[in-house]
Scaffold this motif. Structure first.
Motif, PDB file in Angstrom:
ATOM      1  N   THR A   1     -21.700 103.645  11.533  1.00  0.00           N
ATOM      2  CA  THR A   1     -22.140 103.964  12.878  1.00  0.00           C
ATOM      3  C   THR A   1     -21.210 103.393  13.933  1.00  0.00           C
ATOM      4  O   THR A   1     -20.543 102.379  13.704  1.00  0.00           O
ATOM      5  N   SER A   2     -21.204 104.050  15.090  1.00  0.00           N
ATOM      6  CA  SER A   2     -20.401 103.587  16.227  1.00  0.00           C
ATOM      7  C   SER A   2     -21.100 102.488  17.011  1.00  0.00           C
ATOM      8  O   SER A   2     -20.494 101.878  17.895  1.00  0.00           O
ATOM      9  N   GLY A   3     -22.382 102.271  16.741  1.00  0.00           N
ATOM     10  CA  GLY A   3     -23.133 101.242  17.460  1.00  0.00           C
ATOM     11  C   GLY A   3     -23.674 101.698  18.800  1.00  0.00           C
ATOM     12  O   GLY A   3     -24.184 100.882  19.563  1.00  0.00           O
ATOM     13  N   THR A   4     -23.593 102.982  19.081  1.00  0.00           N
ATOM     14  CA  THR A   4     -24.014 103.499  20.381  1.00  0.00           C
ATOM     15  C   THR A   4     -25.454 104.013  20.378  1.00  0.00           C
ATOM     16  O   THR A   4     -25.961 104.436  21.425  1.00  0.00           O
ATOM     17  N   PHE A   5     -26.099 103.995  19.215  1.00  0.00           N
ATOM     18  CA  PHE A   5     -27.515 104.348  19.093  1.00  0.00           C
ATOM     19  C   PHE A   5     -28.190 103.270  18.243  1.00  0.00           C
ATOM     20  O   PHE A   5     -27.569 102.715  17.338  1.00  0.00           O
ATOM     21  N   GLU A   6     -29.461 102.973  18.526  1.00  0.00           N
ATOM     22  CA  GLU A   6     -30.178 102.005  17.703  1.00  0.00           C
ATOM     23  C   GLU A   6     -30.394 102.580  16.306  1.00  0.00           C
ATOM     24  O   GLU A   6     -30.673 103.767  16.139  1.00  0.00           O
ATOM     25  N   ILE A   7     -30.269 101.711  15.310  1.00  0.00           N
ATOM     26  CA  ILE A   7     -30.353 102.115  13.914  1.00  0.00           C
ATOM     27  C   ILE A   7     -31.804 102.126  13.464  1.00  0.00           C
ATOM     28  O   ILE A   7     -32.538 101.150  13.640  1.00  0.00           O
ATOM     29  N   GLN A   8     -32.209 103.247  12.879  1.00  0.00           N
ATOM     30  CA  GLN A   8     -33.526 103.373  12.268  1.00  0.00           C
ATOM     31  C   GLN A   8     -33.311 103.585  10.775  1.00  0.00           C
ATOM     32  O   GLN A   8     -32.997 104.700  10.343  1.00  0.00           O
ATOM     33  N   ALA A   9     -33.444 102.514   9.999  1.00  0.00           N
ATOM     34  CA  ALA A   9     -33.151 102.592   8.570  1.00  0.00           C
ATOM     35  C   ALA A   9     -33.899 101.487   7.836  1.00  0.00           C
ATOM     36  O   ALA A   9     -34.369 100.516   8.452  1.00  0.00           O
ATOM     37  N   HIS A  10     -34.006 101.637   6.523  1.00  0.00           N
ATOM     38  CA  HIS A  10     -34.610 100.603   5.674  1.00  0.00           C
ATOM     39  C   HIS A  10     -33.865  99.289   5.869  1.00  0.00           C
ATOM     40  O   HIS A  10     -32.636  99.273   6.001  1.00  0.00           O
ATOM     41  N   PRO A  11     -34.578  98.151   5.869  1.00  0.00           N
ATOM     42  CA  PRO A  11     -33.915  96.857   6.109  1.00  0.00           C
ATOM     43  C   PRO A  11     -32.805  96.512   5.129  1.00  0.00           C
ATOM     44  O   PRO A  11     -31.918  95.719   5.470  1.00  0.00           O
ATOM     45  N   ASP A  12     -32.832  97.076   3.928  1.00  0.00           N
ATOM     46  CA  ASP A  12     -31.797  96.773   2.936  1.00  0.00           C
ATOM     47  C   ASP A  12     -30.581  97.683   3.042  1.00  0.00           C
ATOM     48  O   ASP A  12     -29.671  97.598   2.214  1.00  0.00           O
ATOM     49  N   THR A  13     -30.551  98.536   4.039  1.00  0.00           N
ATOM     50  CA  THR A  13     -29.395  99.403   4.250  1.00  0.00           C
ATOM     51  C   THR A  13     -28.195  98.579   4.708  1.00  0.00           C
ATOM     52  O   THR A  13     -28.307  97.734   5.594  1.00  0.00           O
ATOM     53  N   TRP A  14     -27.039  98.821   4.093  1.00  0.00           N
ATOM     54  CA  TRP A  14     -25.797  98.152   4.487  1.00  0.00           C
ATOM     55  C   TRP A  14     -25.261  98.840   5.740  1.00  0.00           C
ATOM     56  O   TRP A  14     -25.025 100.049   5.733  1.00  0.00           O
ATOM     57  N   VAL A  15     -25.077  98.072   6.797  1.00  0.00           N
ATOM     58  CA  VAL A  15     -24.639  98.643   8.071  1.00  0.00           C
ATOM     59  C   VAL A  15     -23.161  98.352   8.291  1.00  0.00           C
ATOM     60  O   VAL A  15     -22.751  97.192   8.412  1.00  0.00           O
ATOM     61  N   THR A  16     -22.372  99.428   8.312  1.00  0.00           N
ATOM     62  CA  THR A  16     -20.968  99.336   8.682  1.00  0.00           C
ATOM     63  C   THR A  16     -20.847  99.776  10.133  1.00  0.00           C
ATOM     64  O   THR A  16     -21.044 100.949  10.457  1.00  0.00           O
ATOM     65  N   LEU A  17     -20.567  98.822  10.993  1.00  0.00           N
ATOM     66  CA  LEU A  17     -20.435  99.104  12.416  1.00  0.00           C
ATOM     67  C   LEU A  17     -18.957  99.263  12.758  1.00  0.00           C
ATOM     68  O   LEU A  17     -18.161  98.346  12.564  1.00  0.00           O
ATOM     69  N   SER A  18     -18.612 100.448  13.228  1.00  0.00           N
ATOM     70  CA  SER A  18     -17.258 100.703  13.702  1.00  0.00           C
ATOM     71  C   SER A  18     -17.357 100.920  15.212  1.00  0.00           C
ATOM     72  O   SER A  18     -17.471 102.057  15.678  1.00  0.00           O
ATOM     73  N   PRO A  19     -17.382  99.840  15.978  1.00  0.00           N
ATOM     74  CA  PRO A  19     -17.766  99.934  17.393  1.00  0.00           C
ATOM     75  C   PRO A  19     -16.786 100.753  18.218  1.00  0.00           C
ATOM     76  O   PRO A  19     -15.575 100.576  18.121  1.00  0.00           O
ATOM     77  N   LYS A  20     -17.340 101.644  19.013  1.00  0.00           N
ATOM     78  CA  LYS A  20     -16.536 102.509  19.862  1.00  0.00           C
ATOM     79  C   LYS A  20     -16.762 102.102  21.319  1.00  0.00           C
ATOM     80  O   LYS A  20     -17.866 102.247  21.849  1.00  0.00           O
TER      81      LYS A  20
END
Length: 224
Positions: A120-139
């Motif tokens: 994700t670009s980090g420009t929207f709040e994430i709605q996902a299972h807590p165990d989801t691995w989040v790769t943030l590629s900030p734009k």
């Protein structure tokens, strides 16, 4: 949005970041308003109903296009079986996947024993299972005018930042200094388009900061 608009779904090797080299099922969702000038998936930007088509036509695509199909989490899981995928790691990307409510899909996949990652670009709040691995590629300061939000910075397991010049390092420093940023997040620098100047900057900065280098290895070996 809870009904997912899928531009591509395929099995390959993850080529970037922490999971580099791991077999993965990629689910590429349609729609992104961020407007990164170097984006290599601009065909996913527009959510135009005129491009909605049937599932098999999308799965059979051999080139980039704006065509997509609609599906819920159960349909996608059934497609894994139909396509005879072997990978147990799922990457949800885009486009901008955080435009969607990913709780139903990520929860189902994790319940079925899959490891799930979103990019994700980090420009929207994430709605996902807590165990989801989040790769943030900030734009930062992209054409779309969206800000990097606090919540993705807090949830990020890895921050994979595209760089071409020093100002991109400075932007990353500003993000890392925000109190909400996960202090345990691994930091990767990824040279934009593998340019020589960008690569030298990324390598030198990683050495000086003890950060990690992320290369788009799938492009080196010629796979999607």
């Amino acid at each position: 949005m809870s009904v997912l608009k899928v531009n591509e779904m395929f099995e390959t090797i993850q080529g970037e970041g922490f999971y580099t080299g791991l077999p993965a099922i990629f689910i590429r969702l349609q729609g992104c308003p961020v407007g990164c000038p170097w984006c290599d998936t601009k065909h996913t930007w527009t959510l135009d109903p005129a491009f909605q088509t049937d599932t098999q036509q999308v799965l059979a695509k051999t080139s980039d296009s704006e065509q997509y199909f609609s599906a819920d989490e159960h349909k996608l899981l059934s497609l894994f079986e139909q396509q005879q995928y072997h990978a147990r790691h799922v990457v949800i990307t885009g486009g901008e996947p955080a435009m969607y409510d990913l709780i139903p899909l990520t929860s189902l996949l994790i319940d079925k024993g899959y490891c799930v990652q979103i990019e994700t670009s980090g420009t929207f709040e994430i709605q996902a299972h807590p165990d989801t691995w989040v790769t943030l590629s900030p734009k930062v300061d992209m054409k779309g005018g969206y800000d990097v939000l606090d919540q993705p910075l807090k949830l990020a397991n890895e921050i994979k930042h595209p760089v071409a010049m020093q100002k991109h390092i400075d932007e990353l420093d500003t993000l890392l200094a925000r109190p909400v940023t996960n202090p345990e997040a691994m930091v990767y620098l990824q040279p934009i388009s593998q340019q020589r100047r960008a690569t030298e900057l990324a390598v030198n900065t990683c050495i000086n900061r003890n950060w990690r280098l992320s290369l788009q290895t799938h492009k080196f070996i010629g796979i999607d």
